[in-house]
Write a protein that holds these residues in place. Structure first.
Motif, PDB file in Angstrom:
ATOM      1  N   GLY A  84      43.689  28.315 -67.909  1.00  0.00           N
ATOM      2  CA  GLY A  84      42.923  27.711 -67.526  1.00  0.00           C
ATOM      3  C   GLY A  84      42.717  27.625 -65.681  1.00  0.00           C
ATOM      4  N   TYR A  85      43.502  27.322 -65.280  1.00  0.00           N
ATOM      5  CA  TYR A  85      43.804  27.818 -63.740  1.00  0.00           C
ATOM      6  C   TYR A  85      43.001  28.891 -63.664  1.00  0.00           C
ATOM      7  N   VAL A  86      43.764  30.452 -64.205  1.00  0.00           N
ATOM      8  CA  VAL A  86      42.899  31.291 -63.989  1.00  0.00           C
ATOM      9  C   VAL A  86      41.818  31.935 -64.137  1.00  0.00           C
ATOM     10  N   PHE A  87      41.251  30.713 -65.642  1.00  0.00           N
ATOM     11  CA  PHE A  87      40.039  31.066 -65.864  1.00  0.00           C
ATOM     12  C   PHE A  87      38.579  30.015 -64.852  1.00  0.00           C
ATOM     13  N   THR A  88      39.249  29.577 -64.167  1.00  0.00           N
ATOM     14  CA  THR A  88      38.243  28.103 -63.208  1.00  0.00           C
ATOM     15  C   THR A  88      38.581  28.460 -62.082  1.00  0.00           C
ATOM     16  N   LEU A  89      39.471  27.583 -61.550  1.00  0.00           N
ATOM     17  CA  LEU A  89      39.809  27.510 -59.884  1.00  0.00           C
ATOM     18  C   LEU A  89      40.170  29.069 -59.389  1.00  0.00           C
ATOM     19  N   ILE A 120      39.006  18.483 -60.460  1.00  0.00           N
ATOM     20  CA  ILE A 120      38.954  17.894 -62.002  1.00  0.00           C
ATOM     21  C   ILE A 120      37.248  18.464 -62.233  1.00  0.00           C
ATOM     22  N   PHE A 121      36.452  18.100 -61.451  1.00  0.00           N
ATOM     23  CA  PHE A 121      35.345  18.326 -62.669  1.00  0.00           C
ATOM     24  C   PHE A 121      35.013  20.089 -62.554  1.00  0.00           C
ATOM     25  N   ILE A 122      35.185  20.738 -61.914  1.00  0.00           N
ATOM     26  CA  ILE A 122      34.306  22.033 -61.536  1.00  0.00           C
ATOM     27  C   ILE A 122      35.027  22.944 -62.607  1.00  0.00           C
ATOM     28  N   PRO A 123      36.811  22.405 -62.959  1.00  0.00           N
ATOM     29  CA  PRO A 123      37.112  23.454 -63.735  1.00  0.00           C
ATOM     30  C   PRO A 123      36.723  23.013 -65.415  1.00  0.00           C
ATOM     31  N   ALA A 124      36.211  21.762 -64.897  1.00  0.00           N
ATOM     32  CA  ALA A 124      35.905  20.897 -66.996  1.00  0.00           C
ATOM     33  C   ALA A 124      34.140  21.594 -66.626  1.00  0.00           C
ATOM     34  N   LEU A 125      33.296  21.871 -66.407  1.00  0.00           N
ATOM     35  CA  LEU A 125      32.448  22.582 -66.428  1.00  0.00           C
ATOM     36  C   LEU A 125      32.249  23.929 -66.597  1.00  0.00           C
ATOM     37  N   PHE A 126      33.328  24.933 -66.701  1.00  0.00           N
ATOM     38  CA  PHE A 126      33.795  26.385 -67.534  1.00  0.00           C
ATOM     39  C   PHE A 126      33.875  25.802 -68.940  1.00  0.00           C
ATOM     40  N   PHE A 127      34.366  24.670 -69.857  1.00  0.00           N
ATOM     41  CA  PHE A 127      34.885  24.897 -70.621  1.00  0.00           C
ATOM     42  C   PHE A 127      34.168  23.640 -70.972  1.00  0.00           C
ATOM     43  N   HIS A 134      50.011  16.550 -40.340  1.00  0.00           N
ATOM     44  CA  HIS A 134      48.591  16.954 -40.014  1.00  0.00           C
ATOM     45  C   HIS A 134      47.586  18.297 -40.274  1.00  0.00           C
ATOM     46  N   ALA A 135      48.561  18.342 -42.037  1.00  0.00           N
ATOM     47  CA  ALA A 135      47.632  19.778 -42.029  1.00  0.00           C
ATOM     48  C   ALA A 135      46.512  19.494 -43.072  1.00  0.00           C
ATOM     49  N   ASP A 136      46.090  20.778 -43.580  1.00  0.00           N
ATOM     50  CA  ASP A 136      44.697  20.300 -44.317  1.00  0.00           C
ATOM     51  C   ASP A 136      44.832  21.510 -45.494  1.00  0.00           C
ATOM     52  N   TYR A 137      45.867  21.409 -46.155  1.00  0.00           N
ATOM     53  CA  TYR A 137      46.414  21.965 -47.609  1.00  0.00           C
ATOM     54  C   TYR A 137      45.005  21.503 -48.768  1.00  0.00           C
ATOM     55  N   MET A 138      44.950  22.657 -49.272  1.00  0.00           N
ATOM     56  CA  MET A 138      44.180  22.899 -50.641  1.00  0.00           C
ATOM     57  C   MET A 138      42.272  22.049 -49.728  1.00  0.00           C
ATOM     58  N   PHE A 139      42.555  22.167 -48.855  1.00  0.00           N
ATOM     59  CA  PHE A 139      40.845  21.423 -47.971  1.00  0.00           C
ATOM     60  C   PHE A 139      41.053  19.949 -47.982  1.00  0.00           C
ATOM     61  N   ALA A 147      46.941  21.718 -63.369  1.00  0.00           N
ATOM     62  CA  ALA A 147      48.380  22.421 -61.915  1.00  0.00           C
ATOM     63  C   ALA A 147      47.593  21.808 -60.388  1.00  0.00           C
ATOM     64  N   SER A 148      46.476  21.647 -60.089  1.00  0.00           N
ATOM     65  CA  SER A 148      45.187  21.822 -59.304  1.00  0.00           C
ATOM     66  C   SER A 148      46.081  20.489 -58.436  1.00  0.00           C
ATOM     67  N   LEU A 149      45.723  19.621 -60.074  1.00  0.00           N
ATOM     68  CA  LEU A 149      46.440  18.481 -58.900  1.00  0.00           C
ATOM     69  C   LEU A 149      48.129  17.860 -59.136  1.00  0.00           C
ATOM     70  N   LEU A 150      48.511  19.033 -59.422  1.00  0.00           N
ATOM     71  CA  LEU A 150      50.158  18.414 -59.606  1.00  0.00           C
ATOM     72  C   LEU A 150      51.041  18.929 -57.671  1.00  0.00           C
ATOM     73  N   VAL A 151      49.622  20.020 -58.164  1.00  0.00           N
ATOM     74  CA  VAL A 151      50.571  20.904 -56.329  1.00  0.00           C
ATOM     75  C   VAL A 151      49.401  20.366 -55.464  1.00  0.00           C
ATOM     76  N   SER A 152      48.976  19.120 -55.342  1.00  0.00           N
ATOM     77  CA  SER A 152      47.895  18.632 -54.529  1.00  0.00           C
ATOM     78  C   SER A 152      49.571  17.528 -53.977  1.00  0.00           C
ATOM     79  N   ILE A 153      49.832  17.493 -54.594  1.00  0.00           N
ATOM     80  CA  ILE A 153      51.099  15.980 -54.587  1.00  0.00           C
ATOM     81  C   ILE A 153      51.578  16.783 -53.294  1.00  0.00           C
ATOM     82  N   PRO A 154      52.446  17.482 -53.588  1.00  0.00           N
ATOM     83  CA  PRO A 154      53.226  17.769 -51.791  1.00  0.00           C
ATOM     84  C   PRO A 154      52.599  18.049 -51.113  1.00  0.00           C
TER      85      PRO A 154
END
Length: 269
Positions: A123-128, A244-251, A210-215, A193-200
């Motif tokens: 699902g990640y590969v097909f969206t973000l 959350i919203f953008i990947p949902a649009l693909f499906f 003071h980084a800006d990972y995943m913007f 997958a994006s939400l899980l990686v957003s935690i670290p």
């Protein structure tokens, strides 16, 4: 403008020691860049078509590609850290916690996973993943504003995002995976997958680093233009919504088709 031989001689030269981009061939939107990208795109599409027609080699190819990408990631981070004018590891930028970095984390689940976790990965590969690969393949502004496409950094960005695009095409053409959503909760599987990686990513973003990972803090030109005076926390909330919203649009089209079919079956049952 430097000659082409300059690029070969300085293939592994760090940006700190290179001339400005307008003095080098192969930087963003120069003739060499267009030729290089066009040839590579043809190779990506043709190789994806070939692999998709031979299902037995899909998993071995994906496995080899994933291993190469992980090794190259370690190599380029080490190279950037050690070859700079002031060698050091920059925790603000050098960690693999960007939207496209997620590709390396999900590929084992896409290759060997089953059920839910395979759906999360593909699902990640097909969206973000698709969005990230397309943007960085056709508009690699971050790398080619400082490097030529004929450089180690330029090669890495094109190989990495080309691999993401290749993987999507193989999965799509071979029916390895598809845009399929029967239930409303299937719309939100691709964002996991994006939400899980957003935690670290956000632990580091809001730490003293003071980084800006995943913007998530909005220190990205487009986000800075859209939200010029917004506090970081507000941009983070908006970004969570988009992830959350953008990947949902693909499906969503698939879900609406299945919803209509169920209503039709109910009426004529």
């Amino acid at each position: 403008m430097k000659p082409f031989s300059f690029l070969l001689e300085n293939f592994f030269t760090h940006k700190d020691f290179l001339p400005p981009a307008d003095q080098m061939p192969g930087t963003l939107f120069t003739p060499l860049h267009f030729v290089f990208a066009s040839i590579l795109l043809i190779l990506v599409i043709s190789s994806a078509i070939y692999v998709a027609k031979h299902p037995r080699i899909i998993r071995p190819v994906f496995t080899a590609l994933w291993i190469i990408l992980v090794v190259l990631e370690v190599v380029i981070v080490t190279w950037e850290s050690l070859s700079a004018r002031n060698p050091s590891f920059d925790f603000q930028t050098n960690l693999s916690l960007y939207p496209c970095s997620i590709f390396m984390f999900v590929m084992p689940f896409a290759i060997w996973g089953r059920g839910f976790w395979k759906d999360v990965a593909c699902g990640y590969v097909f969206t973000l993943g698709l969005l990230g690969s397309a943007i960085n393949f056709f508009y690699p502004a971050i790398r080619l504003s400082e490097y030529s496409c004929i450089s180690f950094a330029g090669f890495h960005t094109y190989f990495y995002h080309g691999a993401m695009l290749f993987t999507f095409l193989v999965m799509l053409l071979s029916h390895y995976y598809s845009y399929h959503a029967e239930h409303w909760w299937d719309l939100f599987t691709p964002c996991i997958a994006s939400l899980l990686v957003s935690i670290p990513a956000n632990i580091i973003n809001y730490s003293p680093i003071h980084a800006d990972y995943m913007f998530f803090r909005g220190h990205f030109p487009l986000l800075m233009a859209l939200f010029p005076n917004a506090p970081d926390w507000a941009v983070t909330v908006v970004l969570y919504g988009l992830y959350i919203f953008i990947p949902a649009l693909f499906f969503l089209p698939s879900y609406l088709v299945h919803l209509r079919q169920r209503k039709y079956e109910t009426v004529f049952a």
